[in-house]
Scaffold this motif. Sequence first.
Motif, short mmCIF file in Angstrom:
data_model
loop_
_atom_site.label_atom_id
_atom_site.label_comp_id
_atom_site.label_asym_id
_atom_site.label_seq_id
_atom_site.Cartn_x
_atom_site.Cartn_y
_atom_site.Cartn_z
N LYS A 79 0.76 -1.25 0.00
CA LYS A 79 -0.01 0.00 0.05
C LYS A 79 0.93 1.40 -0.05
N ARG A 80 1.98 1.19 0.63
CA ARG A 80 2.84 2.64 1.07
C ARG A 80 3.48 2.50 -0.52
N LEU A 81 3.97 1.64 -1.06
CA LEU A 81 4.84 1.66 -2.17
C LEU A 81 3.88 2.32 -3.33
N THR A 82 2.47 1.77 -3.60
CA THR A 82 1.96 2.39 -4.28
C THR A 82 1.18 3.96 -4.15
N GLN A 83 1.04 4.24 -2.97
CA GLN A 83 0.64 5.38 -2.76
C GLN A 83 1.75 6.61 -2.98
#
Length: 394
Positions: A79-83
């Motif tokens: 989630k963090r990498l995509t955000q």
Amino acid sequence: MNSFLAKNYNRRKIAFKKGKGSFLYATNGKKYLDFVQGIAVNSLGHANPYLVRAIKKQANKVWHVSNAFIIPEGETLAKRLTQKTFADYVIFQNSGTEATEAAIKVARKYFYSKGKRNKNRILCIKNSFHGRTIAAIFASGSRKMTEGFGPKVPGFDHIEFRKFKPRFPNIRSKIKKNTAAIMVETIMGEGGIKPIPDKCLKYLRKICNEKKILLILDEVQCGIGRSGDFFAFEKSKVKPDIVPIAKGIGGGFPLGAVLMTKKVAKSMGPGSHGSTFGGNPLAMSVGNAVLDQITKKGFLNNLKKISKYFHNELNQIKKDFPKLIKEVRGVGLLIGLQLFNNQKKFIQKLEDNKLLTIKAAENVIRILPPLNVKKNEIDISLKIIRKVCKEIKI
Ligand SMILES: *Cc1c(COP(=O)(O)O)cnc(C)c1O
């Protein structure tokens, strides 16, 4: 010493008992400034207390579960990498070469699922580096890496990347009906720290759009802050379709991933790809801890500032030793010092003076400090580099 390890590495005669930040303590009693950092892997230096805490905390809970189950630490990291990036979805792996292989698989599956079953060729730069698995070596197309490992893996074509214009001669003629993707390193690492200029990245994107093929940017070495931006391609404003990462994201723990857009991720349904170890809770916790630090406010700005200072000072040394140093290459803390002559002796002399660096192609000395390197540590390295220049002066 009688070693029972195969001789596939040309090891330097030095071993370490511990590390702290930018420094390594060798069994010979000497303290070295480590500007190799496991080849751009230990993004936060050795034994970083924040990472040590994170891995210990996770080690006391759960190390490994199968991807047959939900892994919350991996959900968080994805989630963090995509955000943070162009990507909508992530598949975790354990290494860079697995990540580039997964990127190739995703590109092929995308066209397969659209009914274009023969659209599977990948166009790469000759003598680039995408890892050491059978497919990755033939993707790189380097004779040195592929020799003896035939039969040749089909499905890869090659273009040249030149220093002078046109940088990609005849690229259009190399894109065939069955070409699925162009795959390049945003900054060629092993090849000698050669960034693909923003203009050329834009040009590659334009061609990919025109030909309706995918753009894969290998950020295994240059990604995760090393260039001063989270990804090295960011300042070009180019949006890739698929990006393999590894090295820096694990901060020293084996971790790789392929990041991709929703468009291409759609074809990767259940069973299409997998990995036993990929995405395990231990690796995911370390990855999250690395991101905590790198995404901190001011972290990358500070890196940009300090690396600018480093580049300026190295260019000054180049000016003072114009017959020795040909070029200062690279972006951020991915730095190459290109010599006119073979760099082996220079690297040995740096080591004798307690600065560790590593070679790349084209007579380049790679300088890879941790991303949280301090100014006074850079100053130590500059002093040593200058001293060695004087000693070696031709
Ligand atoms: C190091 C590297 C790889 C391979 O990573 P491994 O973890 O050694 O498999 C792939 N691509 C690039 C650009 C690299 O620098």
